[in-house]
Motif scaffolding. Structure first.
Motif, PDB file in Angstrom:
ATOM      1  N   LYS A 287       0.831  -1.199   0.000  1.00 27.73           N
ATOM      2  CA  LYS A 287       0.000   0.000   0.000  1.00 27.73           C
ATOM      3  C   LYS A 287       0.868   1.253   0.000  1.00 27.73           C
ATOM      4  O   LYS A 287       1.964   1.274   0.566  1.00 27.73           O
ATOM      5  N   LYS A 288       0.376   2.307  -0.649  1.00 24.86           N
ATOM      6  CA  LYS A 288       1.056   3.595  -0.605  1.00 24.86           C
ATOM      7  C   LYS A 288       0.567   4.455   0.549  1.00 24.86           C
ATOM      8  O   LYS A 288       1.280   5.341   1.014  1.00 24.86           O
ATOM      9  N   GLU A 289      -0.656   4.203   0.994  1.00 30.99           N
ATOM     10  CA  GLU A 289      -1.245   5.031   2.041  1.00 30.99           C
ATOM     11  C   GLU A 289      -0.638   4.707   3.410  1.00 30.99           C
ATOM     12  O   GLU A 289      -0.335   3.559   3.721  1.00 30.99           O
ATOM     13  N   TRP A 290      -0.475   5.753   4.198  1.00 29.97           N
ATOM     14  CA  TRP A 290      -0.048   5.607   5.585  1.00 29.97           C
ATOM     15  C   TRP A 290      -1.295   5.495   6.461  1.00 29.97           C
ATOM     16  O   TRP A 290      -2.237   6.266   6.306  1.00 29.97           O
ATOM     17  N   VAL A 291      -1.285   4.530   7.359  1.00 31.15           N
ATOM     18  CA  VAL A 291      -2.430   4.332   8.239  1.00 31.15           C
ATOM     19  C   VAL A 291      -1.993   4.438   9.689  1.00 31.15           C
ATOM     20  O   VAL A 291      -0.839   4.180  10.044  1.00 31.15           O
ATOM     21  N   MET A 292      -2.932   4.815  10.520  1.00 30.78           N
ATOM     22  CA  MET A 292      -2.707   4.965  11.952  1.00 30.78           C
ATOM     23  C   MET A 292      -2.819   3.599  12.624  1.00 30.78           C
ATOM     24  O   MET A 292      -3.809   2.889  12.448  1.00 30.78           O
ATOM     25  N   ASN A 293      -1.790   3.214  13.345  1.00 31.21           N
ATOM     26  CA  ASN A 293      -1.804   1.936  14.062  1.00 31.21           C
ATOM     27  C   ASN A 293      -1.711   2.204  15.558  1.00 31.21           C
ATOM     28  O   ASN A 293      -0.728   2.781  16.026  1.00 31.21           O
ATOM     29  N   VAL A 294      -2.730   1.806  16.298  1.00 30.39           N
ATOM     30  CA  VAL A 294      -2.787   2.038  17.744  1.00 30.39           C
ATOM     31  C   VAL A 294      -2.538   0.726  18.461  1.00 30.39           C
ATOM     32  O   VAL A 294      -3.272  -0.254  18.264  1.00 30.39           O
ATOM     33  N   MET A 295      -1.498   0.695  19.274  1.00 28.22           N
ATOM     34  CA  MET A 295      -1.185  -0.487  20.074  1.00 28.22           C
ATOM     35  C   MET A 295      -1.669  -0.251  21.495  1.00 28.22           C
ATOM     36  O   MET A 295      -1.005   0.391  22.307  1.00 28.22           O
ATOM     37  N   ASP A 296      -2.878  -0.743  21.769  1.00 24.01           N
ATOM     38  CA  ASP A 296      -3.522  -0.515  23.053  1.00 24.01           C
ATOM     39  C   ASP A 296      -2.769  -1.258  24.156  1.00 24.01           C
ATOM     40  O   ASP A 296      -2.450  -2.436  24.012  1.00 24.01           O
ATOM     41  N   GLY A 297      -2.450  -0.551  25.229  1.00 24.88           N
ATOM     42  CA  GLY A 297      -1.753  -1.163  26.350  1.00 24.88           C
ATOM     43  C   GLY A 297      -0.244  -1.133  26.240  1.00 24.88           C
ATOM     44  O   GLY A 297       0.456  -1.454  27.214  1.00 24.88           O
ATOM     45  N   GLN A 298       0.288  -0.767  25.073  1.00 24.29           N
ATOM     46  CA  GLN A 298       1.744  -0.641  24.931  1.00 24.29           C
ATOM     47  C   GLN A 298       2.201   0.578  25.715  1.00 24.29           C
ATOM     48  O   GLN A 298       1.838   1.702  25.395  1.00 24.29           O
ATOM     49  N   ASN A 299       2.984   0.361  26.762  1.00 24.04           N
ATOM     50  CA  ASN A 299       3.261   1.442  27.715  1.00 24.04           C
ATOM     51  C   ASN A 299       4.707   1.903  27.729  1.00 24.04           C
ATOM     52  O   ASN A 299       5.120   2.609  28.653  1.00 24.04           O
TER      53      ASN A 299
END
Length: 388
Positions: A287-299
């Motif tokens: 993919k060329k698009e950048w997407v938001m990746n949220v890692m829940d709990g990664q502290n």
């Protein structure tokens, strides 16, 4: 020795208080807070800006200043006009809208900073976040921003701004209190924050990334652009929770720095409930698009990507492992003193060949009590305590 300073702008005791404390073997705190004659302020445009600039105080021998900010920095205008599309456009916005400076003098800000950050709980159940800000400039003039927004519905905050974002060679330690430099550029500090906490207990910290596929750039139709430091300011002003902070990023196109940056960034975001996330921008395979990746709990994070398939990109693997091991050993429970000790363990000396070296400040934010303890320029014997 302890002391308290209350703002000359009439802030009440329930607003901002500042306590600087050192042990008995260190120099007295009053010796560190200075009020030398301020330099000229010829580039300011409003009486409110001048009143704000006059609150500037040297609290750590020119390496950390404080300012009580109570002036309009036109955040919505910065976003609506596209000034948050790149650091160069943001500097141009500051020069033309907040200062009397020609935009032709604006240069692209370059903060390829290394960093370390983590969020844990104390034995008493307080939520705390530790943060080192590392960058290769010499000891620099950084500013603790005690911000009281003038718009209703926005939140008070404490953040630490890196003045070298504007000019790394100009804003060295002591430069803002030499009595000669025009201190007008301090009016830009709301846009220079690298980490901070608001009075709702929301914390955000930005950390640089390298070695991936370039800098994130999103172009979804109907969304305004946002860059790292503008995103931090937006979150501190308007987010009551981690979810609110994520909504801010989701509703804007994120640009690491314009269209062709080789750098990218990720964010550790936490709140007083103990919810913590790591936010990265990645390109899915093919993919060329950048997407938001949220890692829940990664502290915790340093300058390594944490998204699946991207873990080999970045720097700071040794720091990452030290933090991982300590948090596992302590089961994510540290006292504030232990948190600062961990920041000291992953702090970095100056290496002229390494951009992400040289720890400029170390901070432990308590999101429950709304306090922060700061050590400056790797001096962990002197601590400066501040409270919202």
């Amino acid at each position: 020795m302890n002391f308290r300073i209350f703002g000359i702008l009439g802030l009440s005791i329930t607003a901002f208080s500042l306590v600087a404390c050192g042990d008995d073997s260190s120099s007295g705190a009053n010796d560190n807070e200075t009020s030398e004659a301020l330099g000229p302020m010829e580039m300011l445009t409003t009486p409110e800006q001048e009143a704000t600039a006059k609150t500037l105080k040297d609290i750590a021998k020119g390496k950390l200043y404080s300012i009580e900010y109570n002036s309009d920095y036109l955040l919505d205008d910065a976003i609506e006009t596209g000034a948050s599309h790149s650091s160069l456009e943001l500097v141009k916005f500051v020069y033309s809208r907040l200062l009397k400076l020609p935009t032709s003098q604006a240069t692209k800000a370059k903060i390829d900073a290394g960093c370390s950050a983590f969020c844990v709980k104390t034995p008493d159940g307080d939520v705390i976040c530790g943060r080192n800000f590392d960058y290769r400039f010499v000891s620099s003039a950084n500013v603790l921003v005690q911000n009281t927004p003038i718009s209703k519905g926005e939140f008070k905050s404490l953040s630490i701004a890196a003045m070298p974002f504007l000019d790394a060679e100009k804003f060295v330690a002591g430069s803002l209190s030499d009595g000669k430099m025009d201190i007008s550029p301090v009016i830009a500090v709301p846009y220079l924050g690298m980490d901070g906490m608001n009075d709702k207990g929301v914390f955000i910290s930005v950390l640089s990334l390298d070695g991936g596929k370039g800098g994130a750039a999103q172009y979804e139709e109907g969304k305004k652009p946002i860059t790292p430091s503008v995103g931090i300011r937006f979150v501190l002003d308007r987010a009551e929770s981690v979810e609110d902070a994520l909504d801010i990023f989701k509703s804007h196109n994120f640009f690491a720095d314009g269209d062709s940056s080789a750098k990218s960034y990720h964010f550790i975001i936490g709140d007083a409930t103990g919810h913590t996330v790591l936010l990265e921008y990645i390109q899915p395979d093919g993919k060329k698009e950048w997407v938001m990746n949220v890692m829940d709990g990664q502290n915790f994070a340093t300058n390594m990507y944490m998204s699946e398939g991207w873990e080999t990109f970045g720097v700071g693997a040794d720091r990452l492992e030290k933090i991982r091991e300590k948090l596992a050993e302590k089961k994510n429970v540290l006292t504030e003193e232990e948190a600062m000790d961990l920041l000291q363990a992953v702090s970095q000396e100056l290496d002229p060949k390494e951009v992400t070296s040289n720890t400029q400040w170390s901070a432990v934010y308590n999101l429950t009590k709304k306090t922060v303890t700061i050590c400056v320029d790797k001096d962990f014997t002197q601590k400066y305590d501040f409270a919202l």
